[in-house]
Design a protein around this motif. Structure first.
Motif, short mmCIF file in Angstrom:
data_model
loop_
_atom_site.label_atom_id
_atom_site.label_comp_id
_atom_site.label_asym_id
_atom_site.label_seq_id
_atom_site.Cartn_x
_atom_site.Cartn_y
_atom_site.Cartn_z
N GLY A 1 0.77 -1.24 -0.10
CA GLY A 1 -0.03 0.10 0.03
C GLY A 1 0.86 1.35 0.16
O GLY A 1 0.53 2.16 -0.65
N ARG A 2 2.03 1.41 0.74
CA ARG A 2 2.78 2.50 0.69
C ARG A 2 3.48 2.91 -0.45
O ARG A 2 3.76 3.98 -0.73
N ASN A 3 3.32 1.87 -1.47
CA ASN A 3 4.06 2.18 -2.83
C ASN A 3 3.05 3.07 -3.68
O ASN A 3 3.33 3.69 -4.83
N LYS A 4 1.64 3.00 -3.20
CA LYS A 4 0.56 3.69 -3.95
C LYS A 4 0.21 5.01 -3.19
O LYS A 4 -0.56 5.85 -3.64
N ARG A 5 0.74 5.39 -2.11
CA ARG A 5 0.29 6.47 -1.12
C ARG A 5 0.57 7.80 -1.70
O ARG A 5 1.56 7.86 -2.56
N PRO A 6 -0.08 8.68 -1.33
CA PRO A 6 0.32 10.19 -1.54
C PRO A 6 1.81 10.48 -1.20
O PRO A 6 2.26 9.95 -0.40
N ASP A 7 2.61 11.41 -2.15
CA ASP A 7 3.99 11.68 -1.84
C ASP A 7 4.12 12.44 -0.59
O ASP A 7 5.25 12.05 -0.01
N LYS A 8 3.29 13.19 0.01
CA LYS A 8 3.51 14.21 0.93
C LYS A 8 2.30 13.97 1.99
O LYS A 8 0.99 13.97 1.50
N ILE A 9 2.43 13.58 3.14
CA ILE A 9 1.50 13.32 4.18
C ILE A 9 1.73 13.76 5.41
O ILE A 9 2.90 14.01 5.78
#
Length: 300
Positions: A17-25
């Motif tokens: 999942g982290r591979n598809k998450r937003p770049d800035k969180i």
């Protein structure tokens, strides 16, 4: 991009999942004092670094209450000014652009406290998640590192505002096993109930058998040192030494020279043994065994 009103934390923290998450969180933590926000912030930071990412920036309101000796001193009259200072630090962090993962660690009992963070982060292109932690006040006062009194925690609990539905909430239950946070999510629990803590049973530590001995005799100490104690009680010279004594006394009889006593040969025998195993207490083994000393000096 993940776009739901409630997202499991493992979907943005762990592969795949982290591979598809937003770049800035930005993750905004909210919970009563003692609910475990700071351990959870550290847990998220550890997960990020373990997965090869840079450590997130953690902004904690508790840090503003630390005195010159690094001890926590809560001063309610300063909380509002500290919240203002912390938000300014957040704005600087956004504008600097050094961190793509930011964690806000504060009570955030009122929605207005975290709305400003949400707005500022969205303007900078960050995806914002609200992570709400539930715990009973009685449980919080027990686990509070800063020893906030129950009266204060109850007052915060009474004015608590639920997270507005237009915010994306982060479901923390998948990552809180290794922290000291309750696994009950706010809104799903019965707040009229009582928090029940399971008793912690300490496993007995097996005592070392050397510690359990009330007396250490010579045999026990020798065994501990890894050496065998001699069962010979007499200190008479060995048969080889006795044979040398007889031969030398016969050779040197009536020659007017000093005879070698058996004690000298015994000491010589002991010195040879010590030299072979490389063991000698004190200096002067070169006087004890001059020829061995000369031989070792020549080799070096």
């Amino acid at each position: 991009m993940i776009n739901r009103d409630k997202v499991p934390a493992e979907e943005i923290l762990f592969p795949p999942g982290r591979n598809k998450r937003p770049d800035k969180i930005v993750v905004i933590l909210r919970g009563l004092p003692g609910s475990g926000k700071s351990p959870l912030a550290k847990k998220i930071k550890d997960v990020e670094t373990e997965n090869g990412a840079s450590a997130p920036r953690i902004l904690s309101l508790d840090d503003y209450f630390l005195n010159e000796t690094n001890e926590y001193e809560y001063e309610p009259e300063l909380e509002e000014s500290y919240r203002t200072s912390m938000f300014k630090a957040f704005q600087r962090t956004l504008s600097d652009g050094w961190f793509k993962f930011i964690i806000i660690d504060a009570v955030n009992a009122v929605a207005a406290y975290f709305t400003q963070y949400w707005s500022a982060a969205k303007l900078q292109g960050f995806q914002v998640y609200i992570a709400e932690i539930n715990s009973f006040p009685e449980h919080c006062v027990t686990n509070s590192v800063h020893k906030r009194p129950l009266q204060d925690i109850n007052q915060i609990h009474q004015k608590w505002e639920t997270t507005p539905t237009n915010y994306i909430r982060l479901d923390l239950r998948g990552i809180i096993q290794d922290t000291t946070i309750d696994e009950v999510e706010m809104g799903d629990s019965d707040m009229d109930g009582e928090a029940v803590e399971e008793p912690v049973t300490k496993s007995p530590v097996k005592q070392c058998r050397w510690e359990s001995q009330t007396e250490h005799d010579e045999q026990s100490l020798n065994q501990l040192d890894g050496v065998k104690s001699s069962s010979r009680k007499d200190r008479s010279p060995s048969p080889d030494v006795m044979e040398q004594i007889k031969l030398m006394n016969k050779k040197n009889k009536n020659d007017g020279k000093k005879h070698v006593h058996w004690a000298d040969l015994v000491e010589r025998e002991n010195a040879e043994k010590r030299q072979k195993i490389g063991f000698h207490i004190g200096g002067g083994w070169n006087q004890e065994l001059p020829e061995l000393y000369s031989a070792s000096r020549d080799k070096s």
